[in-house]
Design an enzyme around this catalytic site. Structure first.
Site, PDB file in Angstrom:
ATOM      1  N   ASP A 235     -37.574-135.914  53.620  1.00 24.47           N
ATOM      2  CA  ASP A 235     -37.415-136.865  54.522  1.00 24.47           C
ATOM      3  C   ASP A 235     -37.045-138.064  54.350  1.00 24.47           C
ATOM      4  O   ASP A 235     -37.304-139.424  53.981  1.00 24.47           O
ATOM      5  CB  ASP A 235     -38.902-137.607  54.812  1.00 24.47           C
ATOM      6  CG  ASP A 235     -39.576-137.926  56.093  1.00 24.47           C
ATOM      7  OD1 ASP A 235     -38.329-138.794  57.184  1.00 24.47           O
ATOM      8  OD2 ASP A 235     -40.039-140.098  56.044  1.00 24.47           O
ATOM      9  N   GLU A 474     -43.884-133.416  45.594  1.00 20.43           N
ATOM     10  CA  GLU A 474     -45.096-132.975  46.817  1.00 20.43           C
ATOM     11  C   GLU A 474     -44.801-131.520  46.698  1.00 20.43           C
ATOM     12  O   GLU A 474     -44.038-130.469  47.232  1.00 20.43           O
ATOM     13  CB  GLU A 474     -45.210-133.917  47.384  1.00 20.43           C
ATOM     14  CG  GLU A 474     -45.319-134.859  48.129  1.00 20.43           C
ATOM     15  CD  GLU A 474     -45.567-135.935  48.931  1.00 20.43           C
ATOM     16  OE1 GLU A 474     -45.571-134.692  50.091  1.00 20.43           O
ATOM     17  OE2 GLU A 474     -45.916-137.130  49.640  1.00 20.43           O
ATOM     18  N   TYR A 538     -51.795-140.169  52.501  1.00 19.33           N
ATOM     19  CA  TYR A 538     -51.512-140.976  53.704  1.00 19.33           C
ATOM     20  C   TYR A 538     -53.027-140.884  54.915  1.00 19.33           C
ATOM     21  O   TYR A 538     -53.100-141.042  55.301  1.00 19.33           O
ATOM     22  CB  TYR A 538     -50.553-140.176  54.379  1.00 19.33           C
ATOM     23  CG  TYR A 538     -49.253-140.804  54.357  1.00 19.33           C
ATOM     24  CD1 TYR A 538     -48.946-141.623  54.154  1.00 19.33           C
ATOM     25  CD2 TYR A 538     -48.499-139.779  52.882  1.00 19.33           C
ATOM     26  CE1 TYR A 538     -47.038-142.212  53.528  1.00 19.33           C
ATOM     27  CE2 TYR A 538     -47.447-139.955  52.078  1.00 19.33           C
ATOM     28  CZ  TYR A 538     -46.751-141.422  52.421  1.00 19.33           C
ATOM     29  OH  TYR A 538     -45.853-141.402  51.851  1.00 19.33           O
ATOM     30  N   GLU A 574     -47.629-143.114  46.630  1.00 19.62           N
ATOM     31  CA  GLU A 574     -47.153-143.169  48.072  1.00 19.62           C
ATOM     32  C   GLU A 574     -48.142-143.726  49.014  1.00 19.62           C
ATOM     33  O   GLU A 574     -49.380-142.396  49.083  1.00 19.62           O
ATOM     34  CB  GLU A 574     -46.322-141.678  48.433  1.00 19.62           C
ATOM     35  CG  GLU A 574     -45.516-142.177  48.965  1.00 19.62           C
ATOM     36  CD  GLU A 574     -44.249-140.903  49.214  1.00 19.62           C
ATOM     37  OE1 GLU A 574     -44.358-140.489  49.986  1.00 19.62           O
ATOM     38  OE2 GLU A 574     -43.435-140.178  48.388  1.00 19.62           O
TER      39      GLU A 574
HETATM   40  C1  GCB Z   1     -43.932-138.653  51.237  1.00 24.86           C
HETATM   41  C2  GCB Z   1     -42.744-138.418  50.991  1.00 24.86           C
HETATM   42  C3  GCB Z   1     -41.811-139.632  51.814  1.00 24.86           C
HETATM   43  C4  GCB Z   1     -42.141-139.596  53.512  1.00 24.86           C
HETATM   44  C5  GCB Z   1     -43.322-139.063  52.867  1.00 24.86           C
HETATM   45  C6  GCB Z   1     -43.792-139.943  54.743  1.00 24.86           C
HETATM   46  O1  GCB Z   1     -45.025-137.964  51.117  1.00 24.86           O
HETATM   47  O2  GCB Z   1     -43.520-137.995  49.930  1.00 24.86           O
HETATM   48  O3  GCB Z   1     -40.683-138.542  51.364  1.00 24.86           O
HETATM   49  O4  GCB Z   1     -41.068-140.020  53.578  1.00 24.86           O
HETATM   50  O5  GCB Z   1     -44.067-138.869  53.007  1.00 24.86           O
HETATM   51  O6  GCB Z   1     -43.230-141.200  55.394  1.00 24.86           O
HETATM   52  O7  GCB Z   1     -43.660-139.198  55.435  1.00 24.86           O
END
Ligand code: GCB
Length: 662
Positions: A235, A474, A538, A574
């Site tokens: 991404d 990941e 997330y 993250e």
């Molecule tokens: C993740 C990835 C990262 C993405 C992020 C997202 O887990 O490691 O590269 O940009 O999520 O914003 O979805």
């Protein structure tokens, strides 16, 4: 008490928790079936810092003719002995979609060149180049100062993303795979001293499955991380080009310093500094080391010398006082300096003790971000003003750290981190790995990962700011990153892969923890191998969307389970929510500035109650460019707490008050 400088060993396999937590589904990335026979046309997998080849007439370098490898990747330095000639500026550029240039000797003349800036990505410069990832040529004419004659001269390319080949005056001098680390070529024998020299470099950034990061399946399956275009498995935008400076540098033709390795430890209030100096050959002579006001003789045997120096009442390096000592090492002959190199070193230790991360023997909690090298127009190209601004904003917001997601960053960024006392988790570009693929593909990727780790550690081992190596982001055991999609046989394959990476990292550097960044609900077994558990979460965004309370509860469950399973420090590497600057709502709704603030608040509250959480890295420091797709309005990931041009969103002010920014 002397803190051990080699605290890390291979742990036993731990117990992964088999519970499947909800996982966002857009990140489902398909397995690459039937790709085992793919080859990389015209590219031999030469190692990076070692990518020194010779050839003639522009013919592809013959790997059997590879010259003696130079392992050191010391940052080129101008001093009284050495010279540096920075080739940054305007070069000639031409895309070569048919890959006809080599046969037509474009390394001599480009048929219809246009000007380009180096360093820079090509994608955001030209209308026809934005999505172009194929082969392109760079060409520059250079005159080498005649005062350099008689010295040994290297070409050093800081970063060419992804595959590169270089010619001087029609002779192939280097090939390299991997887009973010420097490589060098000894070009002493190729230089014309009486006039102009033609330097030509090809770069291409095809998204191929056998590379790291791997490309997506060639047909079928899910395109790209966000189902978008250009198709990638990750991404962020697949920017291409000469991203960092190319330089020529000179060193003495006879013995010269090829590499330095500095390891520091603490004994009471003293700093203990071990320095290993290696030369290019079998140098047996004398040398001198000076550390601050302390001087010592060096005696070289078979090309190397070791010395341990003690700094009484040392000022230990850390975010509060990033004190650097100048270390100068010289080769001497009858009292004359033959070569010399100066490094700024920090005296510090980093260790894991139980579930704590210790900097200089004291628990440390990382506050900061995952970042990207990404800026308008330059793309991934070196942007020093942006780095100065970013460090200023890190200070403003009260952060003490960041992760080089998802690839090694520029060397100047690492030097600034040393100077400004910022802690760095340093990552290789192993993003988008999937272990449910043919064996051959895993083997090819492992070779790439090992090479990139070797080059990264060679380049950054002496930076006190680097406190940890990360070997992957990941990784997956099936078509998605959740445990629900894991194919059982992929888990031991990943296990073997990561044991090798972990062993390599500690063989190359026994002084820093090594980690793997996993993902919420992902394969847990792999964490057992590493010193620190890092996890991206997330909850409240990709899962439990719009439900912040449920999200923080899920986060608490996940980190508690990881802690119970492994008893190691946990870093949430993250967590974040896409936020359109200027969008507001009450009660908070997804994509608004209020939602981002409440999302981050909930996560930080969970962390504040847990001493085993050694760090919280918000995703992301700033909005960044990615592939176009239905998940990414305007081709942007909007999880930044700053906009792409570094204006603060509400979340930046929230973090600043929470982190006590200045
Ligand atoms: C993740 C990835 C990262 C993405 C992020 C997202 O887990 O490691 O590269 O940009 O999520 O914003 O979805």
């Amino acid at each position: 008490m002397a803190l051990s400088t080699l605290p890390f060993g291979l742990p036993e396999r731990g117990s992964g928790n088999p519970d499947v937590l909800t996982r966002r589904d857009f990140l489902c990335r398909t397995a690459t079936a039937g790709l085992a026979s793919l080859a990389v046309p015209g590219v031999s997998p030469l190692a990076g810092g070692e990518a020194v080849a010779q050839g003639g007439n522009g013919s592809p370098a013959d790997p059997t003719s590879v010259a003696a490898p130079h392992r050191g990747l010391l940052y080129p330095q101008q001093n009284q002995i050495r010279n540096v000639f920075d080739l940054s500026g305007i070069w000639e550029f031409q895309m070569d979609p048919d890959e006809a240039g080599e046969a037509q000797q474009w390394y001599a003349t480009l048929p219809s060149p246009r000007p380009i800036a180096v360093p820079c990505s090509w994608n955001d410069l030209f209308e026809d180049a934005r999505d172009y990832l194929g082969l392109a040529w760079y060409r520059k004419e250079i005159v080498v100062p005649s005062s350099w004659r008689g010295q040994r001269i290297f070409l050093r390319i800081g970063s060419a993303n992804y595959s590169a080949k270089a010619w001087i005056n029609g002779a192939v001098v280097a090939q390299h795979l991997g887009g973010h680390l420097p490589f060098i070529a000894d070009i002493s024998g190729q230089i014309a001293w009486d006039g102009r020299n033609v330097l030509a470099i090809t770069v291409e950034n095809k998204q191929l499955p056998e590379r790291v990061p791997p490309g997506p399946p060639s047909e079928g399956g899910v395109a790209g991380a966000s189902g978008g275009f250009p198709r990638t498995t990750y991404d962020f935008f697949p920017y291409a080009g000469l991203h960092r400076a190319a330089v020529l540098y000179s060193v003495p033709a006879a013995a010269h310093i090829d590499d330095l390795t500095v390891i520091t430890s603490i004994d009471g209030s003293d700093g203990v500094v071990n320095v290993k100096v290696t030369t290019n050959g079998e140098y047996q002579g004398a040398g001198r080391a000076r550390l601050g006001g302390i001087e010592a003789d060096l005696a070289f045997h078979a090309g190397s010398a070791d010395i341990t120096m003690r700094v009484p009442s040392a000022r230990l390096w850390g975010p509060e006082d990033p004190h650097l000592y100048p270390l100068t090492v010289s080769l001497t002959d009858a009292g004359r300096t033959r070569d010399t190199y100066t490094l700024s070193i920090g005296i510090r230790t980093i260790a894991v003790h139980g579930d704590q991360l210790l900097l200089n023997g004291r628990p440390i909690k990382l506050k900061g971000f995952g970042k990207h090298e990404d800026s308008p127009v330059s793309g991934r190209g070196h942007n020093l003003p942006m780095w100065i601004r970013d460090y200023e904003l890190l200070r403003w917001i009260g952060a003490n750290s960041y992760r080089t997601s998802h690839y090694p960053y520029g060397e100047e960024a690492m030097q600034l981190a040393d100077q400004l006392g910022v802690l760095v988790i340093n990552e290789i570009p192993a993003v988008g790995l999937n272990f449910d693929v043919p064996e051959q593909l895993t083997g090819q990727r492992l070779a790439q990962c090992r090479q990139q780790l070797r080059e990264l550690i060679a380049r950054d081992k002496n930076h006190p700011s680097t406190i940890m190596w990360n070997v992957a982001n990941e990784p997956m055991g099936g078509s998605g990153s959740g445990r629900g999609s894991v194919v059982p046989r992929a888990v031991p394959v990943g296990m073997e892969f990561f044991r090798q990476m972990y062993a390599d990292a500690h063989r190359l550097d026994g002084t820093r923890p090594v980690t793997l960044v996993g993902v919420q609900g992902g394969v847990r077994d792999w964490h057992a191998i590493f010193d620190v558990v890092c996890v991206n979460c997330y909850y409240g965004w990709y899962s439990q969307p719009g439900q912040l309370e449920l999200g923080t509860q899920a986060l608490a469950r996940e980190v508690d389970e990881l802690h119970r399973a492994f008893g190691k420090p946990v870093i949430v590497t993250e967590f974040g929510a896409d936020t359109i600057p200027g969008a507001h709502s009450t009660p908070p709704e997804m994509w608004t500035e209020e939602y981002q603030v409440e999302f981050l608040r909930g996560f930080l509250d969970v962390s504040a109650e847990r001493t085993f959480i050694a760090g919280m890295h918000v995703w992301n420091f700033a909005d960044f460019r990615t592939s176009q797709g239905t998940m990414r309005a305007t081709g942007m990931n909007f999880k930044g707490v700053f906009t792409r041009d570094r204006r603060p969103k509400m979340a930046a002010h929230f973090l600043r008050s929470r982190w006590g920014g200045k």
